[in-house]
Every structure is written in structure tokens, then in C-alpha cells.
Design an enzyme around this catalytic site. Structure first.
Site, PDB file in Angstrom:
ATOM      1  CB  ALA A 324      -0.918  -0.006   1.216  1.00  0.00           C
ATOM      2  CG  ASP A 325       0.311   4.425  -2.813  1.00  0.00           C
ATOM      3  OD1 ASP A 325       1.126   3.605  -3.275  1.00  0.00           O
ATOM      4  OD2 ASP A 325      -0.505   5.062  -3.512  1.00  0.00           O
ATOM      5  N   GLY A 326       2.356   4.795   1.100  1.00  0.00           N
ATOM      6  CA  GLY A 326       2.627   5.346   2.419  1.00  0.00           C
ATOM      7  C   GLY A 326       3.951   4.867   2.970  1.00  0.00           C
ATOM      8  CB  THR A 327       5.903   6.087   5.875  1.00  0.00           C
ATOM      9  OG1 THR A 327       5.873   7.404   5.328  1.00  0.00           O
ATOM     10  CG2 THR A 327       7.262   5.805   6.493  1.00  0.00           C
ATOM     11  N   PRO A 328       6.399   2.757   5.090  1.00  0.00           N
ATOM     12  CG  PRO A 328       7.968   1.461   3.950  1.00  0.00           C
ATOM     13  CD  PRO A 328       7.546   2.891   4.171  1.00  0.00           C
ATOM     14  CG  ASP A 380     -15.018  -1.322  11.733  1.00  0.00           C
ATOM     15  OD1 ASP A 380     -14.898  -1.455  12.962  1.00  0.00           O
ATOM     16  OD2 ASP A 380     -15.654  -2.119  11.027  1.00  0.00           O
TER      17      ASP A 380
END
EC number: 2.7.11.5
Length: 579
Positions: A324-328, A380
Site C-alpha cells: 500500500a502507498d505510504g511510509t512502511p 473500523d
């Protein structure tokens, strides 16, 4: 598909299993309804603490009744708990018992949960479970949900609304029913003025009142001559008495009310599927799984989420699962199918420094979220066990990281990968990426809402722990939502301290604290260092939300929360409130 009959004794046992499971679900449903029905009295008596306790107790019911059913079945199974042929016939008998029921999908999910507990199913087992990846169950529901319908004569909208409020009576009277009705009428006419002359021709409202936190909601639709719109009337009962507080006619406002970043409604519906069909007419873009979940049927929500995802997954056989996109994350590996708006989060085997919690503690944090009033700020996160994916569907980089970093959660079965536990959430755009991508005005608004999100959570006894932007996402309605829970805790568990004033040059220049810092110590004056906001946005947050950086504000709030005095957090903008 029915299976061949068994010998008479086994056939009787299969029927007894089906009847026992059916009765267990009926008992669960009755207890669920009993707790839900208390919401009306909680609202009337302003027993908000009791309402929170009921919400937690209702969530725990499902697993309690599954365990109780397994105990009941011991006397029926007599050591044959793993006899597949017996369960295949039990499924046939159970299906016959469900014929004609509106909510048979809820009964089937209960049955599936039992068989998965007995057989430790990895993936799905079509022989003993109810599986239907290729259908939408609510499409077969044609019975209309119970509702009140009100025709409106020209110039008589207020009179009609007086009648509406009279039909939804409580043990406490409205402070001024006619005044409430007039305020609702003004708002409806203002909101729908673009529909032309006499815009409100009729209103229909579900008979069942929806309750959550400190409000009751009359949920329905308002009809003009050629169109309709949602119509939700929010009622509040506080020191000023019972009255209408807001009217929501915009789909975006109603969608936020039913957001999966909020706690579940208490709505004592005799049947659920027909209510879901009705709600879909109001919220056409809201997935069915989220509607079931928001009505408190979280297990059915999980079933529908699984059904719709894997139906899509099978229909796109060449698309791979990717990071997924974003910082690991230091605690989780997160992956997604790019064409579908979900993420799958697996706990790493080992956490990078400075994370010190255990795997069990992380799981405990995600369980804690279910027990909190999420007030539109906590997404959620549903746990799934033993999901099965074809190994070929993982991108090489993702598969390698899962094999090396999440081996405790991963196993292989031929050409498939089995995931022992993952958490599934709606995919949002990470806030750190969103702020870089947007024009200054949108980024400024998102930064301010990030500060408001921290404040909203705090007022409901929730401390995010890690305030980094990467742990927040932005919804399609431009709300900042927190979704990374490994450091989440209660405000009442924290020790909010002032940052000591340095007394020597060495203390002033020290890179690390020169004083003892306990595991629960929090220093609000230092929050700005850990938010990761650009300078201009940080200054805007400090200006708009100065209390976030003031230890006294946190300690005062903490004192209120310890006295069970929770500040009110309305689920809609101030502009939606009635005059």
C-alpha cells in the site's frame, strides 16, 4: 446443492445439529435485541455511561453465543464434531429451516462461524459452509422495511412535522414540539429550495429510531415532485431538554453519520436485510458490508466484505497484490489490491526500535478500538483469520517481505498463501502524502482537521500515542481519521507532564531528556516536534488548536473523564444545527 441422506441415526443427528444452531442464533438475536432496545431508555434518562457499557456488551455477544452453542452441541455430536458428511447434511437441514426468512444471511454466517471453529477452516470450505461469492444477498429482499409515510399539503409542512414528532414519543416530553417542527421545516425548505415551488411533497421515516452516543435519529427520505433526498432528524436530550438539533439532507452528511470510523448504531430492527436495502437507497455508494456493520452486525459485515472483495479479486485475475502507498510501518506490513479500496495489515514478527510492545499487545490495541466511541476518527479494523490467496497474485517484492517479516502469520499450502491473522480496513490516502499532493487551501484544511481529530479523540478518552501524519488518512469527505493503533491508549492512563525548564547549559543543549521519563509520561509542549507538519501548517494548527500543546488542558480533560464527564462531540458540522 443437497447431499445424499445418511443412515437414519446420523440423519436424525444432522437434523438435531441444524435445530440446535438455529435455536442458538435465535437466542443470540433475542439477547442482541434486548440490549439494543435499552438504548431508548438510556437516551431518555441521559445514561451515557450505561449506553457505552451496552455497546461493548453487545459486541461481545456473538462469540459468547458461539461458545455456548458449541457446548450445547457436545450432547448432539457425541464425538463426531469433525464428521464432514454429518455437517454437510446438517447444512442442508439448516438451509430448509431458513427458507423464506429475510435475514437468512445472518443465520448462515452464524453457522459458518461454528463450522470454521470445529474444522479450523483455511480459506473457505464449500461443502460445509454457505458460500455465495457471485451474488448480492440483499438483491433478493423485496419486502419493504417498516416505515411511516407523511403527505405534505402546501403550506402545512410544520403541521406535518408536529405530527411526526408526536409519532416518535419518548418518556420525556419535547421542550417545545411546535418550535422544533418549525425549525425542521425551515431547514428542509432552505436545503431543498432548488427543487422549486413546494419542494417537500412527502416524508417517509423508518419506524425504528437509531441511537448512538448522545443522540437519537429519525432516518428516512424526503420527496419532491421528481426526486428524493435523505432526511435524517437528529434529536438531543440534554440539560435544556429533548429537542431536534439538526436535519441532514445532504448525502455527504448522512454518509459521514454512517461512516465506518464511527461506533455502531443501536437500532432495534425486527429484521436487518430490509433496512440495509432502504439505507442503500439513501447512500448508493456505501458498501453493503459497511451498512451491516454500522447496524451492529459486524460478523455479517465481515462476511459481505469478504464476499465482495473476493468476487472482485477473482474477476481481475491478472492484477497483483502490492504494498500500500505510504511510509512502511515498524509494526505492520500493509498491502492492497490497487483496484479495490481495502488494505490488509499483518503484524510483523519483530518490531523496529523504538517500538517495544509485544504481538499480543498489538492485538489487544485493535480489540480495544471496538470498545471505544470512535466518534468519526478511528477507522473500523476487522480481524480476519486464515485467508487464502494464490501465491502468484502477490507481487515479488510484497511476497518476499511477507515471507521474511511476517513468517509467524504466513504459511504456504501448495500454490496458495494462508494468512493466519490480518486486519482489514478501508483504504484511505495517508495524510503525509495528501498534504504534499494538494493545493495549499486543501492542505491547510486537512492540517486543521488533523488537529481537530486529535482533540475529538481526546474528548472521548482516546490518545493516539503516535501522532505522525502517516498514521492518519483522509476520507473522501476530507476528514482526518486515525488508523494505526499499536500505541493507542486511554487518556486516563497517561501522565501529562510539563517539560522541565533546563537549569544548566548542558541540560539546555541535551539531545535526550536529562530527567526521568516514565512509560506513561506525555509532554504536550513537545507534540509539535513529532507531528511532522510543514512550518506554515504547524503554525495554523497551533493557532486553531492551542490547547493541544498545553499540559493543563490535558490534565483538566483527564480529570473530567475520570469523573465520567465526557464532552459532547456532535457528528455533524455546526452549520447543520438548527437555529
Amino acid at each position: 446443492m443437497s447431499h445424499p441422506p445418511l443412515p437414519p441415526q446420523s440423519e436424525r443427528r444432522a437434523l438435531a445439529i441444524a435445530q440446535a444452531v438455529y435455536e442458538a442464533f435465535e437466542d443470540y438475536h433475542a439477547r442482541f435485541s434486548e440490549i439494543t432496545a435499552r438504548a431508548k431508555q438510556r437516551f431518555e434518562t441521559r445514561d451515557w455511561s450505561g449506553a457505552r457499557e451496552d455497546a461493548v456488551a453487545r459486541i461481545a455477544l456473538y462469540d459468547q453465543y458461539i461458545a455456548e452453542c458449541m457446548l450445547r452441541l457436545r450432547a448432539v455430536l457425541l464425538g463426531q464434531a469433525h464428521d464432514r458428511a454429518l455437517w454437510m447434511r446438517a447444512r442442508d437441514h439448516y438451509a430448509a429451516l431458513l427458507s423464506g426468512l429475510i435475514d437468512q444471511e445472518l443465520y448462515k454466517t452464524f453457522y459458518n462461524t461454528l463450522t470454521r471453529r470445529y474444522f479450523g477452516t483455511h480459506g473457505v470450505d464449500a461443502d460445509i459452509e454457505f458460500i455465495a461469492l457471485d451474488i448480492e444477498p440483499t438483491d433478493a429482499i423485496t419486502v419493504p422495511v417498516a416505515r411511516h409515510t407523511y403527505a405534505v399539503s402546501p403550506g402545512r409542512l410544520t403541521d406535518m412535522l408536529v405530527r411526526v414528532l408526536g409519532d416518535y414519543a419518548f418518556a420525556v416530553p419535547y421542550t417545545h414540539r411546535t418550535r422544533c417542527a418549525a425549525a425542521i421545516a425551515v431547514r428542509l425548505l432552505d436545503d431543498l429550495a432548488h427543487w422549486g415551488e413546494h419542494p417537500v411533497r412527502s416524508v417517509e421515516l423508518l419506524e425504528t429510531v437509531f441511537y448512538r452516543e448522545r443522540r437519537a435519529y429519525l432516518v428516512g427520505r424526503v420527496f419532491g415532485e421528481h426526486r428524493f433526498s435523505p432526511c435524517v432528524i437528529a434529536l438531543i436530550n440534554d440539560e435544556a431538554g429533548l429537542r431536534a438539533e439538526a436535519v441532514l439532507t445532504r448525502r455527504s452528511d448522512v454518509a459521514q453519520l454512517f461512516s465506518n470510523s464511527r461506533s455502531y448504531f443501536q437500532a432495534d430492527l425486527s429484521t436487518v436485510g430490509d433496512a440495509v436495502v432502504f439505507l442503500r437507497s439513501l447512500l448508493t455508494h456505501k458498501p453493503v458490508d459497511e451498512l451491516y456493520t454500522m447496524l451492529g452486525r459486524a460478523k455479517q459485515g465481515k462476511t459481505e466484505r469478504y464476499r465482495t472483495f473476493f468476487s472482485h479479486f477473482q474477476a481481475h485475475p491478472s492484477e497483483q497484490l502490492v504494498h500500500a502507498d505510504g511510509t512502511p510501518g515498524m509494526v505492520m506490513v500493509v498491502f492492497t489490491l490497487p483496484s479495490y479500496p481495502l488494505v490488509f495489515k499483518l503484524i510483523r514478527d519483530r518490531f523496529a526500535y523504538p517500538k517495544t510492545m509485544s504481538r499480543a499487545q498489538v492485538e489487544g490495541k485493535y480489540e480495544l478500538v471496538f470498545q471505544l466511541d470512535r466518534i468519526g476518527r478511528l477507522l473500523d479494523a476487522q480481524p480476519y483469520r486464515f485467508l487464502r490467496f494464490p501465491k502468484a497474485r502477490f507481487s515479488p517484492a510484497l511476497l518476499q517481505e511477507l515471507q521474511t517479516s511476517c513468517a509467524m502469520s504466513l504459511s504456504e499450502d501448495g500454490d496458495d498463501v494462508l494468512i493466519a491473522l490480518c486486519y482489514v480496513q478501508r483504504r484511505l490516502r495517508p495524510l503525509n502524502l495528501y498534504l504534499r499532493e494538494q493545493l495549499p487551501e486543501a492542505a491547510h484544511a486537512a492540517a486543521l482537521d488533523y488537529g481537530q481529530a486529535i482533540k475529538d479523540m481526546a474528548r472521548n478518552n482516546i490518545f493516539p500515542g503516535d501522532m505522525l501524519l502517516k498514521n492518519f488518512g483522509i476520507t473522501r469527505h476530507q476528514r482526518a481519521v486515525f488508523y494505526d493503533y499499536d500505541e493507542l491508549c486511554l487518556i486516563t492512563e497517561c501522565n501529562f507532564r510539563d517539560w522541565p525548564v533546563p537549569t544548566t547549559y548542558e541540560e539546555q543543549m541535551a539531545a535526550e531528556p536529562w530527567f526521568h521519563v516514565g512509560p506513561r509520561d506525555v509532554f504536550p509542549e513537545r507534540f509539535a516536534l513529532f507531528m511532522g507538519l510543514p512550518a506554515s501548517q504547524l503554525e495554523a494548527v497551533k493557532h486553531q488548536h492551542p490547547e493541544l500543546f498545553d499540559p493543563r488542558w490535558w490534565r483538566d480533560l483527564q480529570s473530567r473523564l475520570r469523573e465520567d464527564d465526557y464532552p459532547d462531540t456532535p457528528p455533524y458540522a455546526e452549520s447543520r444545527r438548527l437555529a
